[in-house]
Design an enzyme around this catalytic site. Structure first.
Site, PDB file in Angstrom:
ATOM      1  N   GLY A  51      10.424  -1.265   0.162  1.00  0.00           N
ATOM      2  CA  GLY A  51      10.867  -2.439  -0.582  1.00  0.00           C
ATOM      3  C   GLY A  51      12.098  -3.054   0.054  1.00  0.00           C
ATOM      4  N   CYS A  77      10.036   4.928   3.071  1.00  0.00           N
ATOM      5  CA  CYS A  77      11.150   4.004   3.299  1.00  0.00           C
ATOM      6  C   CYS A  77      12.055   3.912   2.067  1.00  0.00           C
ATOM      7  CB  CYS A  77      10.605   2.646   3.732  1.00  0.00           C
ATOM      8  SG  CYS A  77      11.842   1.584   4.529  1.00  0.00           S
ATOM      9  N   TYR A  78      12.003   2.825   1.313  1.00  0.00           N
ATOM     10  CA  TYR A  78      12.794   2.710   0.091  1.00  0.00           C
ATOM     11  C   TYR A  78      12.479   3.868  -0.851  1.00  0.00           C
ATOM     12  CZ  TYR A  78      14.704   0.631  -4.220  1.00  0.00           C
ATOM     13  OH  TYR A  78      15.403   0.401  -5.381  1.00  0.00           O
ATOM     14  N   HIS A 164       7.001   3.853   8.128  1.00  0.00           N
ATOM     15  CA  HIS A 164       5.826   3.386   7.388  1.00  0.00           C
ATOM     16  C   HIS A 164       4.553   3.969   8.003  1.00  0.00           C
ATOM     17  CE1 HIS A 164       7.739   0.318   4.790  1.00  0.00           C
ATOM     18  NE2 HIS A 164       8.633   0.282   5.754  1.00  0.00           N
ATOM     19  N   GLU A 166       1.644   3.672   6.835  1.00  0.00           N
ATOM     20  CA  GLU A 166       0.498   2.837   6.475  1.00  0.00           C
ATOM     21  C   GLU A 166       0.176   1.757   7.486  1.00  0.00           C
ATOM     22  OE1 GLU A 166       4.068   0.950   4.266  1.00  0.00           O
ATOM     23  OE2 GLU A 166       3.437   2.891   5.054  1.00  0.00           O
ATOM     24  N   ASP A 222     -15.787 -13.365   1.318  1.00  0.00           N
ATOM     25  CA  ASP A 222     -15.178 -13.000   0.039  1.00  0.00           C
ATOM     26  C   ASP A 222     -15.923 -13.642  -1.118  1.00  0.00           C
ATOM     27  OD1 ASP A 222     -13.267 -12.064   1.882  1.00  0.00           O
ATOM     28  OD2 ASP A 222     -12.160 -13.948   1.735  1.00  0.00           O
ATOM     29  N   LYS A 361      -9.920  -7.638   3.608  1.00  0.00           N
ATOM     30  CA  LYS A 361     -11.120  -8.254   4.163  1.00  0.00           C
ATOM     31  C   LYS A 361     -12.157  -7.217   4.595  1.00  0.00           C
ATOM     32  CE  LYS A 361     -11.416 -12.174   5.165  1.00  0.00           C
ATOM     33  NZ  LYS A 361     -11.949 -13.366   4.466  1.00  0.00           N
TER      34      LYS A 361
END
Length: 505
Positions: A51, A77-78, A164, A166, A222, A361
């Site tokens: 964050g 992180c945060y 991170h 991710e 989508d 996506k």
């Protein structure tokens, strides 16, 4: 189930995406969620997101500390800094930001780093750092600039990372998350496209019931997936409305109508002249998006009245949401308005249904394959809702649209001819608001400039420009300047995201 608690990071949904790639179901919750609420949901593990805040300054944050005592925890992180502060450690402001790819050195025999190289590349994005470990914790990794770049509780229930895992730039991030979820939390992989499809249908039926609903269909993967799922879930109580807004690609409207007319309850609305009238003289990209979004809604509300529907379904994806608004109440930065998110009017007369709101996506493409949609729909490149209007930098008119539409068609044709179309995330042309001097037919010209944008990505949140073979670039450029009247120069965009976005507007 895994709960991801959002503290306003631009990467929060990427965590969810990585967890789902490991076939474990997860949901994202605001940082105000309680431990009791998570237990009622059947949560077994919690991931605290990054964050933009500063833990040592955010004393008033409404976070339920009991969460840290009831579940397996991974702080990112945060999230790591919050854990450190909560348990009595110290977080200090850094003298300079540590940002980008960094070498990380994991500690020996740490379960969360099992199989990870002794020197591995991770993605850092932080100012503050853990200066003093909390009581009952050990450091489990470092970088050259951050001595406590990872830590865990001595009982092994709480782990934390300053980097991170991710993002794709953390080379072994998926392995680290897998070690945490499988090895430490003992979770099993059960989440798949069929599960996503079933959950989406249940959500739609639960919200709509026996009432009628319309779907704003653009023809992209989508909205195409959503239209078919709506037809499965609601039958003739669903109507998909395909609006030709006048800023579509060459031949787009005809192709979409032909493909879906026999498969779903489809209505075609030709509103190109209306959109262009409202866009006349408008150069600001935010205004263009809002005008297009508002006009779409006007049409959808009109069609809903005719059909007797009070629900509107949209194929909104998470990258649209995260760049437009903060979806979980966190302080995420707004990047730009998307016509089907931030462009909606405050007093919308229809109730929104957005079952893909927290999907990426590639996850929707998995749904498309599950639904057996045509390959040209499932694997087509992303195309913005405002269409070519936001690929024309400056004001939009028919002449400029004709130029860009022809250039765009050539880009698509050559990318497919070269076999590169399926290997990149997105390829398109942009019409710039400048002219350049050229020589054509032994005469001086002063014509438009087309920029090419071709990127690779896995989720649209980050992207790198593609080193396209010169032969392909040359073929695209030669065809554009020779076949598109009004263009005498083609340039190539070599900027990654970040710092740029994929689209120019």
């Amino acid at each position: 189930m895994v709960a991801i608690i959002d503290f306003g990071s631009q990467y929060t949904q990427l965590i969810a995406r990585r967890v789902r790639e490991l076939r474990i179901y997860c949901e994202i919750f605001p940082c105000t969620v309680t431990a009791a609420a998570l237990e009622a949901k059947g949560v077994k593990a919690v991931i605290l997101s990054g964050g933009p805040g500063h833990v040592h300054l955010d004393g008033g944050i409404d976070f339920d500390g009991e969460i840290l005592g009831r579940f397996h925890i991974l702080g990112v992180c945060y999230g790591m800094q919050l854990i450190a502060e909560y348990f009595g450690g110290r977080v200090s402001p850094g003298k300079r930001r540590e940002y980008g790819e960094t070498f990380f050195y994991p500690g020996k025999n740490e379960k969360i780093f099992g199989g990870v190289q002794k020197e591995t590349v991770v993605w850092m994005s932080h100012w503050d750092y853990v200066k003093k470990l909390p009581c009952g914790f050990e450091a489990t990794g470092r970088t050259e600039n951050t001595q406590i770049a990872a830590m865990r509780s001595k009982n092994g229930r709480i782990h934390a990372l300053q980097f991170h895992p991710e993002v794709v730039h953390t080379k072994e991030g998926t392995a680290i998350l897998k070690n945490f979820l499988y090895g430490i939390c003992g979770l099993k992989p059960q989440w798949n496209p069929e599960s996503m499809l079933q959950k989406t249908e249940r959500e739609i039926r639960g919200k709509v019931g026996s009432e009628k609903i319309i779907c704003g269909m653009s023809g992209g993967v989508d909205s195409a997936c959503l239209a078919v799922i709506l037809h499965r879930a609601c039958g003739r109580n669903s109507l998909s409305v395909f609006v030709n807004n006048g800023v579509l690609r060459k031949g787009e409207a005809e192709k979409i109508v032909k493909t879906f007319r026999s498969r779903i309850n489809l209505k075609y609305v030709d509103a190109g002249s209306l959109f262009l009238k409202r866009l006349k003289g408008v150069a600001d990209p935010e205004k263009k998006r809002k005008i297009i979004g508002g006009t779409f809604i006007n049409i959808f509300e009109k069609e809903a009245r005719k059909f007797g529907a009070r629900f509107l379904a949209q194929g909104t994806l998470y990258p649209d949401v995260i760049e437009s608004v903060s979806p979980f109440g966190g302080p995420s930065a707004v990047i730009k308005t998307h016509h089907n998110v931030g462009g909606l009017p405050e007093k919308l007369k229809l109730s929104l249904v957005e079952p893909f709101r927290f999907l990426f996506k590639d996850e929707v493409r998995q749904l498309g394959r599950e639904l057996k949609l045509p390959d040209f729909i499932v694997n087509r490149h992303p195309f913005p809702g405002p269409g070519l209007a936001v690929r024309i930098i400056g004001s939009v008119d028919k002449k400029r649209l004709d130029i860009l539409r022809e250039a765009d068609s050539i880009v698509m044709d050559e990318m497919k001819r070269s076999g590169l179309y399926g290997e990149v995330w997105q390829a398109f042309a942009v019409l710039l608001p400048v002219k350049s001097v050229g020589v054509m037919g032994d005469k001086r010209t002063y014509e438009n400039v087309i920029a090419l944008r071709i990127v690779k990505s896995s989720d649209g949140m980050t992207a790198d420009w593609v080193k396209i073979p010169y032969d392909t670039l040359g073929a695209i450029s030669n065809r554009i300047v020779n076949e598109v009247k009004g263009v005498n120069r083609v340039v190539y965009d070599v900027t990654s995201k970040p710092p740029a976005t994929i689209e120019w507007e």
